[in-house]
Scaffold this active site. Structure first.
Site, PDB file in Angstrom:
ATOM      1  N   LYS A  17       0.823  -1.224   0.000  1.00 55.44           N
ATOM      2  CA  LYS A  17       0.000   0.000   0.000  1.00 55.44           C
ATOM      3  C   LYS A  17       0.845   1.258   0.000  1.00 55.44           C
ATOM      4  O   LYS A  17       0.573   2.192  -0.749  1.00 55.44           O
ATOM      5  CB  LYS A  17      -0.948  -0.003   1.209  1.00 55.44           C
ATOM      6  N   ARG A  42      -9.534   2.726   8.961  1.00 57.07           N
ATOM      7  CA  ARG A  42      -9.048   1.387   9.319  1.00 57.07           C
ATOM      8  C   ARG A  42     -10.170   0.483   9.802  1.00 57.07           C
ATOM      9  O   ARG A  42     -10.009  -0.729   9.900  1.00 57.07           O
ATOM     10  CB  ARG A  42      -7.965   1.515  10.410  1.00 57.07           C
ATOM     11  N   ARG A  61      13.132  -8.673  12.037  1.00 53.84           N
ATOM     12  CA  ARG A  61      12.455  -7.961  13.117  1.00 53.84           C
ATOM     13  C   ARG A  61      11.358  -8.843  13.717  1.00 53.84           C
ATOM     14  O   ARG A  61      10.760  -9.667  13.028  1.00 53.84           O
ATOM     15  CB  ARG A  61      11.820  -6.663  12.595  1.00 53.84           C
ATOM     16  N   ARG A 102      -1.397 -10.118  12.679  1.00 52.81           N
ATOM     17  CA  ARG A 102      -1.752  -8.861  12.016  1.00 52.81           C
ATOM     18  C   ARG A 102      -2.825  -9.095  10.957  1.00 52.81           C
ATOM     19  O   ARG A 102      -3.723  -8.265  10.770  1.00 52.81           O
ATOM     20  CB  ARG A 102      -0.509  -8.235  11.374  1.00 52.81           C
TER      21      ARG A 102
END
Length: 218
Positions: free
Chosen positions: A13, A88, A161, A172
């Site tokens: 995105k 969101r 990470r 997520r």
């Protein structure tokens, strides 16, 4: 042209938003940039957001919505904008609709970047970041360093990470399915959603997205 860009984490995105905004000569408004700008400038909204973040709490929708509305009222957004990361959830989508209605504006399109879930996991979990400079990014499959675990640019150690680990990525995705996917159905009911296959090269995806947009003369 007023556009909302949606898609799962790892769909590209941010990259697509930057290219599309440049091609359309409209500002790219991302939630992350809004938070960073307001906090670094010490605005009242930034201070409020920071107080929640420092306490380890989620920033309320009301603060995020206020930041987005303030940004959309800036002069460079007079002829349009591309929203990335906002709205969101359904509450934010409905607030955006109210804001646009109050200003006699409307969205032109909601671009849904479509990427298979397994590909999302592969894209994110394969990332390797240089410990010396986080702008040096490699990928275990798509952009391998010459020597495994070593940055081609500076020789620093490459690492994964915690946010990029597979179990974190899948969590997520669960959040995306629960919180963000419902806005796609919400906008489909308004006839605004355009599905954009987001596999392939960056410029190919950008071309598909530009071709799918409604004519600015319409």
């Amino acid at each position: 042209m007023r556009i909302v860009l949606v898609g799962p984490p790892g769909a590209g995105k941010g990259t697509q938003a930057a290219y599309l905004a440049k091609n359309l000569a409209i500002p790219h408004i991302s939630t992350g940039d809004l938070f960073r700008a307001n906090i670094s400038q010490g605005t009242p909204l930034g201070r409020e957001a920071k107080s929640y973040m420092d306490a380890g709490n989620l920033v309320p929708d009301s603060v995020t919505i206020a930041m987005a509305e303030d940004r959309m009222e800036q002069p460079d957004a007079a002829n349009g904008f591309l929203l990335d990361g906002f709205p969101r959830n359904l509450g934010q989508a409905k607030a955006l609709d109210e804001y646009l209605k109050d200003h006699s504006l409307k969205l032109d399109a909601v671009l849904d970047l479509e990427v298979p879930e397994d590909e999302v996991v592969k894209r994110i979990a394969g990332r390797r970041i240089c410990r010396n400079d986080s702008s040096h990014v490699f990928h275990a499959e798509y952009n391998k360093p010459e020597t495994e675990g070593v940055c081609d640019v500076c020789g620093g150690e490459l690492y994964q990470r915690d946010d990029d680990r597979e179990e974190t990525v899948r969590k997520r995705l669960e959040v995306y399915h629960t919180e963000t996917e419902p806005i796609i159905d919400y906008y489909k009911a308004q006839g605004l959603v355009v599905d954009i296959p987001a596999m392939g090269k960056v410029d190919e995806v950008t071309t598909r997205a530009m071709a799918a947009l409604p004519s600015r003369d319409a």
